[in-house]
Design an enzyme around this catalytic site. Structure first.
Site, PDB file in Angstrom:
ATOM      1  N   PHE A 102     -50.906 -72.169 -71.543  1.00 45.58           N
ATOM      2  CA  PHE A 102     -50.959 -71.667 -72.924  1.00 45.58           C
ATOM      3  C   PHE A 102     -50.095 -70.414 -73.007  1.00 45.58           C
ATOM      4  O   PHE A 102     -50.269 -69.485 -72.220  1.00 45.58           O
ATOM      5  CB  PHE A 102     -52.396 -71.341 -73.346  1.00 45.58           C
ATOM      6  CG  PHE A 102     -52.487 -70.877 -74.773  1.00 45.58           C
ATOM      7  CD1 PHE A 102     -52.529 -71.796 -75.809  1.00 45.58           C
ATOM      8  CD2 PHE A 102     -52.495 -69.524 -75.083  1.00 45.58           C
ATOM      9  CE1 PHE A 102     -52.579 -71.376 -77.143  1.00 45.58           C
ATOM     10  CE2 PHE A 102     -52.545 -69.089 -76.410  1.00 45.58           C
ATOM     11  CZ  PHE A 102     -52.600 -70.028 -77.439  1.00 45.58           C
ATOM     12  N   ASP A 132     -46.245 -65.530 -67.118  1.00 43.53           N
ATOM     13  CA  ASP A 132     -47.001 -65.117 -68.292  1.00 43.53           C
ATOM     14  C   ASP A 132     -48.284 -64.467 -67.791  1.00 43.53           C
ATOM     15  O   ASP A 132     -49.225 -65.145 -67.377  1.00 43.53           O
ATOM     16  CB  ASP A 132     -47.305 -66.347 -69.169  1.00 43.53           C
ATOM     17  CG  ASP A 132     -48.134 -65.997 -70.394  1.00 43.53           C
ATOM     18  OD1 ASP A 132     -48.782 -64.935 -70.401  1.00 43.53           O
ATOM     19  OD2 ASP A 132     -48.153 -66.804 -71.340  1.00 43.53           O
ATOM     20  N   LYS A 143     -52.587 -58.444 -74.594  1.00 47.86           N
ATOM     21  CA  LYS A 143     -54.057 -58.343 -74.515  1.00 47.86           C
ATOM     22  C   LYS A 143     -54.538 -56.945 -74.109  1.00 47.86           C
ATOM     23  O   LYS A 143     -54.599 -56.061 -74.935  1.00 47.86           O
ATOM     24  CB  LYS A 143     -54.595 -59.427 -73.580  1.00 47.86           C
ATOM     25  CG  LYS A 143     -54.562 -60.829 -74.230  1.00 47.86           C
ATOM     26  CD  LYS A 143     -55.417 -61.802 -73.464  1.00 47.86           C
ATOM     27  CE  LYS A 143     -55.333 -63.218 -73.984  1.00 47.86           C
ATOM     28  NZ  LYS A 143     -56.125 -63.458 -75.184  1.00 47.86           N
TER      29      LYS A 143
HETATM   30  N1  PLP Z   1     -50.214 -66.205 -73.015  1.00 43.80           N
HETATM   31  C1  PLP Z   1     -51.435 -66.327 -72.494  1.00 43.80           C
HETATM   32  C2  PLP Z   1     -51.573 -66.605 -71.034  1.00 43.80           C
HETATM   33  C3  PLP Z   1     -52.568 -66.186 -73.292  1.00 43.80           C
HETATM   34  O1  PLP Z   1     -53.778 -66.330 -72.759  1.00 43.80           O
HETATM   35  C4  PLP Z   1     -52.389 -65.919 -74.674  1.00 43.80           C
HETATM   36  C5  PLP Z   1     -53.555 -65.805 -75.557  1.00 43.80           C
HETATM   37  O2  PLP Z   1     -54.636 -66.211 -75.273  1.00 43.80           O
HETATM   38  C6  PLP Z   1     -51.087 -65.803 -75.167  1.00 43.80           C
HETATM   39  C7  PLP Z   1     -50.024 -65.934 -74.323  1.00 43.80           C
HETATM   40  C8  PLP Z   1     -50.863 -65.500 -76.624  1.00 43.80           C
HETATM   41  O3  PLP Z   1     -51.231 -64.193 -76.887  1.00 43.80           O
HETATM   42  P1  PLP Z   1     -51.450 -63.702 -78.403  1.00 43.80           P
HETATM   43  O4  PLP Z   1     -52.676 -64.391 -78.906  1.00 43.80           O
HETATM   44  O5  PLP Z   1     -51.602 -62.206 -78.287  1.00 43.80           O
HETATM   45  O6  PLP Z   1     -50.236 -64.085 -79.152  1.00 43.80           O
END
Ligand code: PLP
Length: 385
Positions: free
Chosen positions: A132, A216, A245
């Protein structure tokens, strides 16, 4: 205002993209939050790993208060010190290159994708199934989940998703690959650590073909797994990482952090964001980073995480426990994780979330005390009894 009234207002006025749990949170302190009727809950989710140092950490509150009274925003047309100091610190504490700021995890991944394409014009992006990366078009194109992608087709061209195995990644990467984008531990996908041998294979493939390996770390970063960044425990150093986050201690900020090789790839005018790296959120992030970088805190996260995983694994009704540090997922025997989470709120005043029909995810504050951890496991145990 009653919860019922708030739910009616929400349904009438807020676009319904969220399936909210039936709880209004009005105040938070440390690992605890309170609802509109003054009931106290133990928060094992931290706003999905955002308030990772606990709600309203005094150092973060103080930094925000001080900065809010001085300067909240000036734009990137000018120099402001907090963001530049934050970039220096983030870079020194990770890959040693440079930083691009933005406002969320998805935006951090967008910046990473643009960086990779800028480095290798027209290049393909390889991501792995179950990952994700966010909801914006580029990030969504790397998020290989049919249900999330299908309604928004056509997506960005040049993305390919493969199984999270060493062979699949090595076979997928070629001279036209701009980047491999991967979470060291899949969070939203159900807390699935990617095996080190898979990350090593991705590193080898990227080295062989001149592609960028991008981790990520939006969810795994900022101490969540017991080191500041999860890559530190894998033996694999990426060319760039993304974070968001917990970075802002509760305020919205994201960042792309590069290693030296990619530090000069993006040039003036290539990318930008009005709010990015503004002084208020940068001061909050500096305070959060200062607290999180403490080796004693990180060691505690590792030890406490191991203990909680062992204790949860010993409970009847738990099929499997996964994770690293205080990123914990467990599968319920017979499924029903969404109902379990609802019951936990109502019966045990415990906040967790379900990442699928079977999997419950815990992202408790890194500052959780031993007593709070024991209490949390006892409450989960009572629900399973
Ligand atoms: N990347 C990862 C691994 C995530 O867990 C998330 C959100 O849960 C995101 C990207 C996207 O982050 P945002 O909701 O701040 O756009």
């Amino acid at each position: 205002m009653s919860l019922l009234h708030l739910q009616e207002l929400d349904a009438a006025h807020v676009i319904g993209t969220y399936a909210r749990l039936p709880l209004e949170i009005v105040r938070g302190e440390g690992a605890r939050v309170w609802d509109d009727e003054g009931r106290e809950y133990l928060d094992l989710l931290c706003g999905i790993s955002v308030t990772s140092l606990g709600h309203c950490h005094p150092a973060i509150v103080e930094a925000i208060r001080e900065q809010a009274g001085m300067l909240m925003h000036a734009s990137n047309l000018f120099y402001t010190e907090p963001g530049i100091r934050l970039a220096e610190r983030l870079s020194a504490g990770s890959l040693g290159g440079k930083v691009f700021f933005c406002n969320s995890g998805a935006e951090a991944n967008e910046a990473a994708l643009k960086l990779a394409r800028r480095e290798k014009c027209g290049g393909e992006v390889v991501s792995v199934v179950g990952g994700f990366h966010g909801r914006t078009f580029g990030a969504l194109s790397a998020t290989a989940q049919e249900s999330k992608q299908a309604p928004f087709a056509p997506l960005v061209p040049g993305f390919r998703a493969v199984a999270p195995t060493a062979d699949a990644i090595e076979n997928a990467v070629h001279d036209g690959t701009a980047a491999v984008l991967i979470e060291p531990i899949q969070g939203e996908g159900g807390v699935h650590p990617i095996a080190n041998e898979v990350l090593e294979a991705a590193r080898r493939a990227c080295d062989r073909h001149g592609s960028a390996l991008i981790f990520d770390e939006v969810q795994t970063g900022m101490g969540r797994t017991g080191t500041l960044w999860a890559y530190e425990q894998t033996g694999v150093v990426p060319d760039a990482l993304t974070t968001a986050k917990a970075l802002g201690g509760g305020l919205p900020i994201g960042a792309l952090v590069t290693g030296p090789r990619l530090a000069e790839t993006l040039q003036a005018g290539d990318h930008g964001s009005t709010f990015a790296g503004g002084p208020l959120v940068a001061r909050a992030a500096l305070a959060a980073l200062e607290v999180t970088e403490d080796p004693a805190l990180l060691a505690r996260v590792r030890a406490l995480g191991e203990r909680m995983r062992a204790e949860i694994a010993a409970l009847d009704g738990v099929d499997a426990v996964r994770g690293r540090g205080l990123m914990i997922g467990f599968d319920l025997h017979g499924g029903e994780a969404p109902a379990f989470v609802l019951r936990a709120i109502a019966q045990e005043r415990l906040i967790m979330n379900a990442t699928g029909p079977q999997t419950v995810r815990l992202l408790p504050p890194l500052t959780l005390t031993d007593d709070e951890a024991a209490d949390a496991v006892a409450r989960i145990g009572r629900m399973l009894a």
